[in-house]
Write a protein that holds these residues in place. Sequence first.
Motif, PDB file in Angstrom:
ATOM      1  N   TRP A 186     -11.169 -30.004  27.307  1.00  0.00           N
ATOM      2  CA  TRP A 186     -10.498 -30.739  28.387  1.00  0.00           C
ATOM      3  C   TRP A 186      -9.166 -31.331  27.952  1.00  0.00           C
ATOM      4  CZ3 TRP A 186      -8.929 -35.756  28.739  1.00  0.00           C
ATOM      5  CH2 TRP A 186      -9.534 -36.716  27.932  1.00  0.00           C
ATOM      6  N   THR A 187      -9.041 -31.671  26.664  1.00  0.00           N
ATOM      7  CA  THR A 187      -7.757 -32.216  26.218  1.00  0.00           C
ATOM      8  C   THR A 187      -6.655 -31.158  26.261  1.00  0.00           C
ATOM      9  OG1 THR A 187      -8.404 -31.793  23.907  1.00  0.00           O
ATOM     10  CG2 THR A 187      -8.697 -34.033  24.746  1.00  0.00           C
ATOM     11  N   HIS A 188      -7.029 -29.884  26.108  1.00  0.00           N
ATOM     12  CA  HIS A 188      -6.022 -28.824  26.180  1.00  0.00           C
ATOM     13  C   HIS A 188      -5.655 -28.472  27.626  1.00  0.00           C
ATOM     14  CE1 HIS A 188      -6.844 -28.262  21.895  1.00  0.00           C
ATOM     15  NE2 HIS A 188      -5.695 -27.608  21.851  1.00  0.00           N
ATOM     16  N   LEU A 189      -6.381 -29.036  28.583  1.00  0.00           N
ATOM     17  CA  LEU A 189      -5.990 -28.885  29.983  1.00  0.00           C
ATOM     18  C   LEU A 189      -4.989 -29.962  30.398  1.00  0.00           C
ATOM     19  CD1 LEU A 189      -9.438 -28.140  31.704  1.00  0.00           C
ATOM     20  CD2 LEU A 189      -7.768 -26.515  30.788  1.00  0.00           C
ATOM     21  N   VAL A 190      -4.955 -31.056  29.642  1.00  0.00           N
ATOM     22  CA  VAL A 190      -4.074 -32.184  29.977  1.00  0.00           C
ATOM     23  C   VAL A 190      -2.599 -31.792  30.034  1.00  0.00           C
ATOM     24  CG1 VAL A 190      -3.209 -34.412  29.126  1.00  0.00           C
ATOM     25  CG2 VAL A 190      -5.663 -33.992  29.259  1.00  0.00           C
ATOM     26  N   PRO A 191      -2.063 -30.970  29.083  1.00  0.00           N
ATOM     27  CA  PRO A 191      -0.649 -30.604  29.191  1.00  0.00           C
ATOM     28  C   PRO A 191      -0.281 -29.971  30.529  1.00  0.00           C
ATOM     29  CG  PRO A 191      -1.464 -30.033  27.022  1.00  0.00           C
ATOM     30  CD  PRO A 191      -2.660 -30.459  27.827  1.00  0.00           C
ATOM     31  N   ALA A 192      -1.157 -29.087  31.036  1.00  0.00           N
ATOM     32  CA  ALA A 192      -0.880 -28.452  32.331  1.00  0.00           C
ATOM     33  C   ALA A 192      -0.924 -29.485  33.457  1.00  0.00           C
ATOM     34  CB  ALA A 192      -1.892 -27.335  32.592  1.00  0.00           C
ATOM     35  N   VAL A 193      -1.903 -30.380  33.417  1.00  0.00           N
ATOM     36  CA  VAL A 193      -2.018 -31.423  34.438  1.00  0.00           C
ATOM     37  C   VAL A 193      -0.806 -32.350  34.389  1.00  0.00           C
ATOM     38  CG1 VAL A 193      -3.365 -33.425  35.189  1.00  0.00           C
ATOM     39  CG2 VAL A 193      -4.539 -31.354  34.431  1.00  0.00           C
ATOM     40  N   SER A 194      -0.383 -32.714  33.180  1.00  0.00           N
ATOM     41  CA  SER A 194       0.776 -33.597  33.017  1.00  0.00           C
ATOM     42  C   SER A 194       2.031 -32.985  33.625  1.00  0.00           C
ATOM     43  CB  SER A 194       1.009 -33.887  31.533  1.00  0.00           C
ATOM     44  OG  SER A 194       2.181 -34.655  31.341  1.00  0.00           O
ATOM     45  N   THR A 195       2.195 -31.677  33.465  1.00  0.00           N
ATOM     46  CA  THR A 195       3.360 -30.990  34.032  1.00  0.00           C
ATOM     47  C   THR A 195       3.350 -31.041  35.552  1.00  0.00           C
ATOM     48  OG1 THR A 195       3.558 -29.492  32.152  1.00  0.00           O
ATOM     49  CG2 THR A 195       4.530 -28.758  34.215  1.00  0.00           C
ATOM     50  N   VAL A 196       2.186 -30.820  36.139  1.00  0.00           N
ATOM     51  CA  VAL A 196       2.065 -30.884  37.601  1.00  0.00           C
ATOM     52  C   VAL A 196       2.444 -32.276  38.102  1.00  0.00           C
ATOM     53  CG1 VAL A 196       0.454 -30.760  39.539  1.00  0.00           C
ATOM     54  CG2 VAL A 196       0.322 -29.061  37.704  1.00  0.00           C
ATOM     55  N   VAL A 197       1.930 -33.301  37.443  1.00  0.00           N
ATOM     56  CA  VAL A 197       2.247 -34.675  37.830  1.00  0.00           C
ATOM     57  C   VAL A 197       3.743 -34.935  37.710  1.00  0.00           C
ATOM     58  CG1 VAL A 197       1.965 -37.109  37.186  1.00  0.00           C
ATOM     59  CG2 VAL A 197      -0.027 -35.588  37.232  1.00  0.00           C
ATOM     60  N   ASP A 198       4.334 -34.503  36.595  1.00  0.00           N
ATOM     61  CA  ASP A 198       5.744 -34.803  36.331  1.00  0.00           C
ATOM     62  C   ASP A 198       6.683 -34.057  37.270  1.00  0.00           C
ATOM     63  OD1 ASP A 198       7.824 -36.030  34.574  1.00  0.00           O
ATOM     64  OD2 ASP A 198       8.293 -33.930  34.161  1.00  0.00           O
ATOM     65  N   LEU A 199       6.498 -32.749  37.392  1.00  0.00           N
ATOM     66  CA  LEU A 199       7.445 -31.944  38.165  1.00  0.00           C
ATOM     67  C   LEU A 199       7.238 -32.038  39.668  1.00  0.00           C
ATOM     68  CD1 LEU A 199       7.753 -28.632  36.085  1.00  0.00           C
ATOM     69  CD2 LEU A 199       9.239 -30.633  36.056  1.00  0.00           C
ATOM     70  N   TYR A 200       6.002 -32.206  40.105  1.00  0.00           N
ATOM     71  CA  TYR A 200       5.739 -32.079  41.529  1.00  0.00           C
ATOM     72  C   TYR A 200       5.341 -33.380  42.226  1.00  0.00           C
ATOM     73  CZ  TYR A 200       5.833 -27.378  39.743  1.00  0.00           C
ATOM     74  OH  TYR A 200       6.208 -26.233  39.086  1.00  0.00           O
ATOM     75  N   PHE A 201       5.059 -34.430  41.470  1.00  0.00           N
ATOM     76  CA  PHE A 201       4.752 -35.719  42.091  1.00  0.00           C
ATOM     77  C   PHE A 201       5.761 -36.798  41.717  1.00  0.00           C
ATOM     78  CE2 PHE A 201       0.651 -33.576  42.165  1.00  0.00           C
ATOM     79  CZ  PHE A 201       0.202 -33.863  43.451  1.00  0.00           C
ATOM     80  N   LEU A 202       6.380 -36.667  40.546  1.00  0.00           N
ATOM     81  CA  LEU A 202       7.258 -37.726  40.048  1.00  0.00           C
ATOM     82  C   LEU A 202       8.736 -37.405  40.228  1.00  0.00           C
ATOM     83  CD1 LEU A 202       7.697 -40.405  38.603  1.00  0.00           C
ATOM     84  CD2 LEU A 202       7.360 -39.216  36.416  1.00  0.00           C
ATOM     85  N   LYS A 203       9.157 -36.246  39.766  1.00  0.00           N
ATOM     86  CA  LYS A 203      10.584 -35.927  39.761  1.00  0.00           C
ATOM     87  C   LYS A 203      11.044 -35.315  41.079  1.00  0.00           C
ATOM     88  CE  LYS A 203      11.751 -35.694  34.922  1.00  0.00           C
ATOM     89  NZ  LYS A 203      10.775 -36.705  34.554  1.00  0.00           N
ATOM     90  N   GLN A 204      12.341 -35.521  41.368  1.00  0.00           N
ATOM     91  CA  GLN A 204      12.954 -34.974  42.576  1.00  0.00           C
ATOM     92  C   GLN A 204      13.447 -33.555  42.296  1.00  0.00           C
ATOM     93  OE1 GLN A 204      12.928 -36.687  45.495  1.00  0.00           O
ATOM     94  NE2 GLN A 204      11.802 -38.282  44.390  1.00  0.00           N
ATOM     95  N   ALA A 205      13.036 -32.607  43.136  1.00  0.00           N
ATOM     96  CA  ALA A 205      13.373 -31.202  42.923  1.00  0.00           C
ATOM     97  C   ALA A 205      14.881 -30.940  42.862  1.00  0.00           C
ATOM     98  CB  ALA A 205      12.723 -30.338  43.997  1.00  0.00           C
ATOM     99  N   PRO A 206      15.701 -31.533  43.743  1.00  0.00           N
ATOM    100  CA  PRO A 206      17.146 -31.278  43.661  1.00  0.00           C
ATOM    101  C   PRO A 206      17.746 -31.711  42.325  1.00  0.00           C
ATOM    102  CG  PRO A 206      16.589 -32.227  45.779  1.00  0.00           C
ATOM    103  CD  PRO A 206      15.371 -32.344  44.930  1.00  0.00           C
ATOM    104  N   GLU A 207      17.241 -32.820  41.779  1.00  0.00           N
ATOM    105  CA  GLU A 207      17.752 -33.300  40.493  1.00  0.00           C
ATOM    106  C   GLU A 207      17.328 -32.376  39.353  1.00  0.00           C
ATOM    107  OE1 GLU A 207      19.873 -35.504  40.295  1.00  0.00           O
ATOM    108  OE2 GLU A 207      19.691 -36.769  42.063  1.00  0.00           O
ATOM    109  N   ILE A 208      16.109 -31.829  39.444  1.00  0.00           N
ATOM    110  CA  ILE A 208      15.659 -30.871  38.423  1.00  0.00           C
ATOM    111  C   ILE A 208      16.549 -29.644  38.449  1.00  0.00           C
ATOM    112  CG2 ILE A 208      13.777 -29.388  37.632  1.00  0.00           C
ATOM    113  CD1 ILE A 208      11.814 -31.344  38.858  1.00  0.00           C
TER     114      ILE A 208
END
Length: 290
Positions: A186-208
């Motif tokens: 499960w800890t090796h699934l965390v990097p993928a989950v973290s990316t989803v949170v960062d790119l799609y819930f936290l950061k603004q797509a136009p700025e990316i």
Amino acid sequence: SVTGRHEFDHLTAEELRHHTKVMTIDFTVYAALVLLSAYFIDKEPASVVPVDKSLSALFWSVVNMALVTYTWILLLTFGRDTKIDTNYPTKELGGHFVFLTHMCFCAMTMYTTFVGVSHVLAYCGIEAPVFSKVQHFTYKVATFVGSANWMVTLLFLKVCWFEPKWQSMAVQNDKRTPGMRFLQFWTHLVPAVSTVVDLYFLKQAPEISSHGAGFYSIIKTSIAFSIFFLSYMEVCYKFNGGFYPYPFVYDINTLAKKAIFLAAVSMLLCIVAGTLIGIVHLKEMYYLAV
């Protein structure tokens, strides 16, 4: 904890020395990388990317920071190496940083901590140019970090979790430290989950799209790092008595096999990076449409 004390009680003096040495290497490398990142952040222009002071940004940044930090600490401290473990001589040279997962978690911990702290302080009304610099820096590396995170998850599943040799070793470790195999999963699934949170819930797509690393930059940098990591494993193998950090590496024992493996990783990386960037563009189109 009781578990921690119990594990230490069964370690020999030499194994305790080994554990102390490994943790010292880990702390030293991490501190050096934090200082290096802070140096590059200081070089970023201020006020290019303003800090999002919304409650949503605060929530997701703190959740991501807590998730990644807790998971890495758990990976670093759960289970103690004994002399019968193949990881014992492997870690003697580079600590946990002989493993790609820990390199990735080191980057993720720094990344999410910089983002989380800047959002918390900005939400509290504390103004400082460094927060904008942090934003700009993390937007620049967001797609690269995200691609690396997903590669760690996918590579773990392919060359470890579904690899009989790794599973055999994991089963033996699980007998000595119950829960270790599930923890690794499960800890090796965390990097993928973290990316989803960062790119799609936290950061603004136009700025990316405006500030993030492009597809070819990600590929070139990642291939260069892949070559470095394979070379690094060979150096460790030479000086630690003939041990690799992963069982599958013993099977890619010729230059041709290593080249094929690198090509396969590069192809997978192209797919991952292209997919992440593509989804960011779709999110940007949706954002502009509404």
